[in-house]
Design a protein around this motif. Structure first.
Motif, mmCIF file in Angstrom:
data_model
loop_
_atom_site.group_PDB
_atom_site.id
_atom_site.type_symbol
_atom_site.label_atom_id
_atom_site.label_comp_id
_atom_site.label_asym_id
_atom_site.label_seq_id
_atom_site.Cartn_x
_atom_site.Cartn_y
_atom_site.Cartn_z
ATOM 1 N N ASN A 24 48.550 55.175 15.247
ATOM 2 C CA ASN A 24 47.277 55.063 15.223
ATOM 3 C C ASN A 24 46.886 55.242 13.919
ATOM 4 O O ASN A 24 45.742 54.772 13.108
ATOM 5 N N LYS A 25 47.527 56.489 13.169
ATOM 6 C CA LYS A 25 47.454 56.994 11.650
ATOM 7 C C LYS A 25 47.674 55.889 10.629
ATOM 8 O O LYS A 25 46.906 55.711 9.810
ATOM 9 N N LEU A 26 48.608 54.992 10.939
ATOM 10 C CA LEU A 26 49.042 54.088 10.352
ATOM 11 C C LEU A 26 48.076 52.686 10.250
ATOM 12 O O LEU A 26 47.604 52.189 9.017
ATOM 13 N N VAL A 27 47.457 52.485 11.526
ATOM 14 C CA VAL A 27 46.631 51.243 11.620
ATOM 15 C C VAL A 27 45.127 51.739 11.042
ATOM 16 O O VAL A 27 44.574 51.065 10.265
ATOM 17 N N HIS A 28 44.778 53.058 10.928
ATOM 18 C CA HIS A 28 43.247 53.366 10.584
ATOM 19 C C HIS A 28 43.402 53.947 9.214
ATOM 20 O O HIS A 28 42.594 54.691 8.900
ATOM 21 N N LYS A 29 44.609 53.838 8.519
ATOM 22 C CA LYS A 29 44.712 54.486 7.104
ATOM 23 C C LYS A 29 43.943 53.800 6.272
ATOM 24 O O LYS A 29 43.884 52.605 6.060
ATOM 25 N N LEU A 30 43.006 54.578 5.344
ATOM 26 C CA LEU A 30 42.148 53.902 4.384
ATOM 27 C C LEU A 30 43.307 53.577 2.941
ATOM 28 O O LEU A 30 44.305 54.341 2.888
ATOM 29 N N SER A 31 42.926 52.400 2.473
ATOM 30 C CA SER A 31 43.919 52.275 1.018
ATOM 31 C C SER A 31 43.278 53.181 0.149
ATOM 32 O O SER A 31 42.201 53.808 0.215
ATOM 33 N N GLU A 35 39.628 55.085 -0.813
ATOM 34 C CA GLU A 35 39.648 56.418 -0.984
ATOM 35 C C GLU A 35 39.139 56.863 -2.204
ATOM 36 O O GLU A 35 38.293 57.808 -2.133
ATOM 37 N N MET A 36 39.532 56.296 -3.407
ATOM 38 C CA MET A 36 39.046 56.972 -4.461
ATOM 39 C C MET A 36 37.347 56.510 -4.845
ATOM 40 O O MET A 36 37.032 57.321 -5.349
ATOM 41 N N ILE A 37 37.233 55.190 -4.365
ATOM 42 C CA ILE A 37 35.678 54.870 -4.655
ATOM 43 C C ILE A 37 34.864 55.701 -3.802
ATOM 44 O O ILE A 37 33.941 56.258 -4.288
ATOM 45 N N LEU A 38 35.291 56.057 -2.502
ATOM 46 C CA LEU A 38 34.358 57.143 -1.433
ATOM 47 C C LEU A 38 34.390 58.376 -2.408
ATOM 48 O O LEU A 38 33.459 59.066 -2.137
ATOM 49 N N SER A 39 35.424 59.034 -2.794
ATOM 50 C CA SER A 39 35.530 60.288 -3.466
ATOM 51 C C SER A 39 34.738 60.188 -4.769
ATOM 52 O O SER A 39 33.830 61.457 -4.949
ATOM 53 N N ALA A 40 34.752 59.153 -5.593
ATOM 54 C CA ALA A 40 33.785 59.146 -6.598
ATOM 55 C C ALA A 40 32.472 59.076 -6.371
ATOM 56 O O ALA A 40 31.397 59.557 -6.890
#
Length: 57
Positions: A24-31, A35-40
């Motif tokens: 489940n964690k591997l399937v729903h992992k963000l690239s 992740e960097m775009i969301l953080s920015a």
């Protein structure tokens, strides 16, 4: 019969639960890019949180 094999059944259930959790964690992992775009975007939208951290230290 269940009383004789309860440890093996419990370990089997635990292993299956761990495998489902990992999958489940591997399937729903963000690239990393997303992740960097969301953080920015969060840092741009909430600049006051960075100032509050400096004041609290």
């Amino acid at each position: 019969m269940l009383a004789k094999y309860w440890k093996k059944i419990g370990v089997l259930i635990l292993i299956i639960a761990c495998v489902f959790n990992i999958m489940n964690k591997l399937v729903h992992k963000l690239s990393l890019n997303k992740e960097m775009i969301l953080s920015a975007t969060y840092m741009i939208q909430h600049p006051e949180s960075k100032n509050n951290e400096k004041i609290n230290k």
